[in-house]
Design an enzyme around this catalytic site. Structure first.
Site, PDB file in Angstrom:
ATOM      1  N   GLN A 257      66.396  24.148  53.966  1.00 54.89           N
ATOM      2  CA  GLN A 257      65.119  23.644  54.489  1.00 54.89           C
ATOM      3  C   GLN A 257      63.944  24.113  53.627  1.00 54.89           C
ATOM      4  OE1 GLN A 257      64.853  21.499  57.074  1.00 54.89           O
ATOM      5  NE2 GLN A 257      62.632  21.464  57.053  1.00 54.89           N
TER       6      GLN A 257
ATOM      7  N   ASP B 291      70.612  16.057  51.329  1.00 58.98           N
ATOM      8  CA  ASP B 291      69.163  15.879  51.244  1.00 58.98           C
ATOM      9  C   ASP B 291      68.782  14.910  50.116  1.00 58.98           C
ATOM     10  OD1 ASP B 291      67.225  17.023  52.894  1.00 58.98           O
ATOM     11  OD2 ASP B 291      67.504  19.025  52.054  1.00 58.98           O
TER      12      ASP B 291
ATOM     13  N   LYS C 220      67.611  19.143  64.135  1.00 51.07           N
ATOM     14  CA  LYS C 220      68.735  18.643  63.324  1.00 51.07           C
ATOM     15  C   LYS C 220      70.061  19.165  63.879  1.00 51.07           C
ATOM     16  CE  LYS C 220      65.889  18.307  59.142  1.00 51.07           C
ATOM     17  NZ  LYS C 220      65.496  18.919  57.859  1.00 51.07           N
TER      18      LYS C 220
HETATM   19  N1  GUN Z   1      61.091  19.902  54.549  1.00 50.85           N
HETATM   20  C1  GUN Z   1      60.389  18.805  54.906  1.00 50.85           C
HETATM   21  N2  GUN Z   1      61.180  17.709  54.821  1.00 50.85           N
HETATM   22  C2  GUN Z   1      62.379  18.142  54.401  1.00 50.85           C
HETATM   23  C3  GUN Z   1      63.622  17.470  54.131  1.00 50.85           C
HETATM   24  O1  GUN Z   1      63.765  16.248  54.245  1.00 50.85           O
HETATM   25  N3  GUN Z   1      64.640  18.267  53.735  1.00 50.85           N
HETATM   26  C4  GUN Z   1      64.504  19.601  53.580  1.00 50.85           C
HETATM   27  N4  GUN Z   1      65.558  20.292  53.164  1.00 50.85           N
HETATM   28  N5  GUN Z   1      63.387  20.245  53.817  1.00 50.85           N
HETATM   29  C5  GUN Z   1      62.327  19.507  54.229  1.00 50.85           C
END
Ligand code: GUN
Length: 295
Positions: A98, A121, A54
Site C-alpha cells: 500500500q 497493482d 480490501k
Molecule cells: N494508494 C492509493 N491507491 C493505491 C493503489 O491503487 N494501490 C496501492 N498499492 N496503493 C495505493
C-alpha cells in the site's frame, strides 16, 4: 429535478464481484485457494481504511488475504526481504504494497521488486510497459482499469471521442491515458493529459466528450468547464476540514457534482462511483494471477 444519469459504481462493482467469485469457485474446484497479501508500512490513517476494505472484500470473494503490518521505522532492506519471501511463496498469488510508503523507502524500488506475475497493482515496470505497448498479457492498475470498466459497462463510446484526463500521477492519470489511446475495442480515444502546468485547462475540458478527474484538487471541475452531455468521471478523494462533521473533516471529489449533474450526460456519484471499482479490479487481477500461476 432529479436526473437519471448516474453511473452506479456500486452496482457495476457487484457484477464484477459475482464474476470473480465464480472464477474463485472454479479455482477451488481444482484445489487452488487464491491468496493475496497486503503490506502496510506505518500507520497512515487512510491506508488503514483502504487496506481494511480490501481485506473485507477479498474474504467476500473467497480470496484468502493476509496483511503484514510493518513499523514506520522499517528500512527498505527489511521491506525488500519480505517481498522476496512473498515472491517465492507459492500460496501467495498477489502482492499489494500500500502506498504511500514512509519517506526513506523508494516506492519505485519496492514496486519494481514485486514479481511481475504477482503484481496485482500493475505498478511493476514490466506491467506498465506492457500497458503502454497494448500487450494485454500484463496486469493493469486497478483504478484506471475500474474507470475503463465503468465506461464499457455504461456503454460510453470512446472511439473517436475527445477525452480529458486531469492529473498525471502514476497510479491513475498516466495509465488511464495509456488505456484509452490504444488501437483496440473500447479505446481509440483522443486523449489529452492535463495537469497543473496546462494552459487553458478549462478550454480543454469544454472540448471534451469525457472528463476523468484525478488531480486531487477538491471540486476542481466546475460547471462552466463542462459541455452539455459530457460524461464525467470523478476519481478524487479529498479530505477537507469541516467543523460540523463528526470527524472534523469530510471527503469531497475533484468534481462539483451538484452543479454539474444536471448538465452531464452521465456522471459518477462520489462516493459510490469509482471507489468500489478499484477493489473489484484488484480482486479480478488476483484471480487472474492465481489462474495464470496454476494453469
Ligand atoms: N494508494 C492509493 N491507491 C493505491 C493503489 O491503487 N494501490 C496501492 N498499492 N496503493 C495505493
Amino acid at each position: 429535478m432529479e436526473k437519471a444519469n448516474l453511473i452506479d459504481g456500486r452496482a457495476i462493482s457487484q457484477q464484477i464481484h459475482s464474476e470473480t467469485k465464480e472464477r474463485v469457485e472454479a479455482l477451488k474446484q481444482r484445489g487452488v485457494q487464491p491468496g493475496l497479501v497486503f503490506v502496510r508500512v506505518g500507520e497512515d490513517p487512510a491506508s488503514k481504511v483502504y487496506v481494511g476494505m480490501k481485506e473485507k472484500r477479498s474474504a467476500e470473494a473467497g480470496i484468502h488475504s493476509t496483511t503484514k503490518v510493518l513499523a514506520e521505522t522499517t528500512t527498505q532492506e527489511e521491506l525488500l526481504k519480505l517481498i522476496h519471501e512473498l515472491n517465492a511463496n507459492p500460496d501467495v498469488h498477489g502482492i499489494l504494497v500500500q502506498a504511500p510508503l514512509p519517506g526513506p523507502i523508494s516506492e519505485q524500488v519496492i514496486f519494481s521488486t514485486v514479481s511481475p506475475s504477482k503484481d496485482v497493482d500493475g505498478f511493476h515496470p514490466e506491467n506498465v510497459g506492457k500497458l503502454m505497448l497494448g500487450d494485454t498479457t500484463g496486469f493493469r492498475p486497478c483504478t484506471p482499469a475500474g474507470v475503463h470498466e465503468l465506461l464499457i459497462r455504461s456503454k460510453v463510446k470512446t472511439s473517436g471521442s475527445q477525452v480529458v484526463v486531469l492529473g498525471r500521477g502514476n497510479i491513475v492519470g498516466k495509465p488511464m491515458t495509456a488505456i484509452l489511446c490504444q488501437k483496440s475495442d473500447h479505446a481509440n480515444a483522443t486523449v489529452s493529459l492535463c495537469h497543473s502546468r496546462t494552459k487553458n485547462i478549462a478550454e480543454h475540458c469544454r472540448a471534451a466528450d469525457i472528463i476523468i478527474a484525478a488531480m486531487g484538487v477538491p471540486l476542481f471541475v466546475k460547471e462552466d468547464m463542462v459541455s452539455e452531455g459530457a460524461t464525467i468521471i470523478d476519481v478524487g478523494v479529498n479530505r477537507i476540514s469541516d467543523e460540523n462533521a463528526p470527524k472534523g473533516y469530510r471527503l469531497v471529489g475533484d468534481v462539483d457534482f451538484e452543479k454539474i449533474q444536471p448538465k452531464a450526460g452521465l456522471i459518477t456519484p462520489n462516493p459510490g462511483g469509482v471507489g468500489p471499482m478499484t477493489i473489484a479490479m484488484l480482486l479480478q487481477n488476483t484471480v487472474l494471477a492465481a489462474e495464470k500461476q496454476t494453469s
